[in-house]
Scaffold this active site. Structure first.
Site, PDB file in Angstrom:
ATOM      1  N   PHE A  35      -4.803   3.029  -5.519  1.00 33.05           N
ATOM      2  CA  PHE A  35      -4.556   1.757  -4.867  1.00 33.05           C
ATOM      3  C   PHE A  35      -5.865   1.035  -4.538  1.00 33.05           C
ATOM      4  O   PHE A  35      -5.839  -0.090  -4.122  1.00 33.05           O
ATOM      5  CB  PHE A  35      -3.738   1.941  -3.586  1.00 33.05           C
ATOM      6  N   TRP A  70      -0.451  -5.046  -2.312  1.00 36.42           N
ATOM      7  CA  TRP A  70      -1.794  -4.496  -2.103  1.00 36.42           C
ATOM      8  C   TRP A  70      -1.888  -3.082  -2.662  1.00 36.42           C
ATOM      9  O   TRP A  70      -2.930  -2.676  -3.160  1.00 36.42           O
ATOM     10  CB  TRP A  70      -2.125  -4.502  -0.605  1.00 36.42           C
ATOM     11  N   HIS A  71      -0.781  -2.342  -2.604  1.00 29.10           N
ATOM     12  CA  HIS A  71      -0.800  -0.951  -3.053  1.00 29.10           C
ATOM     13  C   HIS A  71      -0.870  -0.822  -4.567  1.00 29.10           C
ATOM     14  O   HIS A  71      -1.298   0.226  -5.070  1.00 29.10           O
ATOM     15  CB  HIS A  71       0.443  -0.210  -2.544  1.00 29.10           C
ATOM     16  N   GLY A  72      -0.435  -1.820  -5.310  1.00 28.54           N
ATOM     17  CA  GLY A  72      -0.472  -1.672  -6.761  1.00 28.54           C
ATOM     18  C   GLY A  72       0.069  -2.867  -7.500  1.00 28.54           C
ATOM     19  O   GLY A  72       0.869  -3.642  -6.962  1.00 28.54           O
TER      20      GLY A  72
END
Length: 468
Positions: free
Chosen positions: A468, A327-329
């Site tokens: 993000f 989800w962050h990247g």
């Protein structure tokens, strides 16, 4: 539009004046929507179409999930979730797919690599999913008539939920059943000015004085600059980056909470002194709480949580944390970061289940130090998304002990990291006489923070979680 810009403060002031003006009291939701769309479109007008398209999908599907016959609800909700995830995957993970499975010279690979990452897409996509799932479950929605029968009114309320500017680009991640009940006419007399002042000042201090100054010294973590730094420099820079990412993201969240409250909306706390945690489980109850609670409620528990035996629990933890990492990247390093935290949570749970160990204060302190060190090492995967660079960084730590230390860099990192250390230390000692005295004199500290924001802010920079 950056929070730490005069343009943003001008937008907030103008919005505040119209929002609480008696003449426009019936149009408060519309005023916030207009301000939010201006905020999002300020730098990249073309991305506004994506935000509105995402909102329209969630408005229509959530409405028909509520008011369609039972046999269609599940299909509609599932379709909506798939559409949201597809939009997120296309914009966020196309470059990862392009670089992993296609040659750069390939036309498809080249196309995938050129797809831009819209700011805030991870946040407003998750909020759309929250609305769909809550609508399907009718969780505090239909029973309280929070999804009105008027589609136009529902559209207006949902657009505010998704686009409300304090949380739009970097959270906290809102849940429909928490936010929608709050949409009602607000009165200026109801503003908690002290609460707003404290949140906003602390947030700007953490961002502009701590994080923005630290970023100029942790910059040298980037490849290939770190290779010429001493081992001590590299370790101290990692410590500084750990304090920087906390100050940057916690600062944003505090500013968002303060400005939201200024307009009468309450957000849950997103950070609760995470660096005093003595376990990874506790860390995730204190760090980015809106994300961890979202993953818990909408992913971990639906997967079965801890209700289907130990092995399934460990698998569920790993799936949840790896997806939380992604989800962050769109880089494999984020999946590795999530896998690291998932492994740590699984190992802790295994030890807790198998051994009933009693810990004294000293052991708890050492556990806390260990958790902080491991969390800090893992942040390197955020700073260096290329996993090969992470390996080289650790090799440099091992090999560069004979390099000359940079006393200037070390001193400044320790100086600008000290507020984060003190912030956590005062909380950890909150029941002591000294901490109580500090809390009684807190307005003096807020005055000092205001002064430092004025005279010692670092060079302006975007928030880390914007990526993000």
């Amino acid at each position: 539009m950056l929070f730490n810009s005069y343009t943003f403060l001008g937008l907030v002031l103008l919005t505040f004046i119209f929002y609480y003006a008696p003449l426009f009291s019936k149009h408060q939701v519309k005023i916030l929507i207009i301000a939010s769309l201006v905020f999002y479109a300020y730098d990249q007008l073309n991305l506004l179409l994506l935000l509105i398209s995402s909102a329209v999908i969630n408005i229509l599907i959530s409405y028909y999930v509520i008011f369609s016959r039972e046999s269609r609800k599940k299909i509609l909700a599932a379709t909506g979730v798939v559409l949201n995830l597809s939009i997120l995957a296309f914009f966020k993970y196309s470059p990862l797919i392009g670089s992993s499975f296609f040659a750069k010279s390939d036309s498809i690979g080249h196309f995938l690599l050129t797809i831009p990452l819209p700011i805030g897409i991870s946040f407003f996509t998750f909020e759309g999913i929250s609305l769909l799932i809550d609508s399907f479950k009718e969780k505090k929605l239909r029973s309280n008539e929070l999804v009105p029968q008027s589609l136009a009114k529902h559209a207006q309320r949902t657009l505010l939920f998704i686009s409300f500017f304090p949380h739009l680009v970097a959270g906290p991640i809102l849940k429909a059943h928490d936010f929608l009940p709050q949409i009602e006419e607000k009165k200026i007399a109801e503003i908690d000015w002290v609460f707003c002042f404290k949140k906003i000042v602390l947030g700007y201090f953490l961002k502009m004085v701590v994080a923005d100054n630290l970023k100029d010294f942790t910059f040298w973590i980037a490849y290939p600059y770190f290779q010429s730094r001493s081992s001590i420099d590299l370790i101290v820079m990692l410590f500084g980056y750990s304090c920087q990412i906390f100050a940057d993201f916690a600062g944003y969240s505090l500013i968002a909470i303060g400005f939201a409250k200024l307009f009468g909306y309450s957000f849950n706390e997103n950070f609760n002194f995470p660096y005093i945690s003595t376990s990874f489980k506790e860390f995730w109850k204190r760090w980015h709480i809106s994300l961890s609670s979202f993953l818990m409620e909408y992913l971990y528990i639906p997967l079965g949580g801890n209700r289907k035996g130990a092995t399934r629990t460990y698998i569920n933890l790993m799936i949840t944390m790896i997806l939380g990492g992604l989800w962050h990247g769109g880089a494999w390093s984020y999946a590795i970061w999530g896998g690291f935290h998932g492994s740590a949570l699984s190992i802790e749970r295994f030890i807790s289940d198998k051994f009933k160990i009693k810990y004294n204060s000293f052991i708890n302190f050492m556990k806390g130090a260990g958790v902080f060190c491991l969390v800090t090492l893992a942040w390197l995967l955020f700073k260096l998304p290329e996993f090969s660079h992470v390996i080289k960084y650790f090799q440099s730590i091992s090999n560069n002990f004979m390099q000359k230390d940079d006393a200037h860099l070390i001193a400044y990192i320790l100086l600008y990291s000290s507020p984060v250390v003190l912030y956590h230390a005062v909380y950890a000692m909150r029941d002591t006489v000294l901490a109580i005295r500090i809390q009684k004199a807190d307005f003096a500290f807020y005055g000092i923070m205001l002064f430092l924001i004025t005279v010692n802010s670092g060079s302006s920079g975007s928030f880390i979680y914007f990526q993000f």
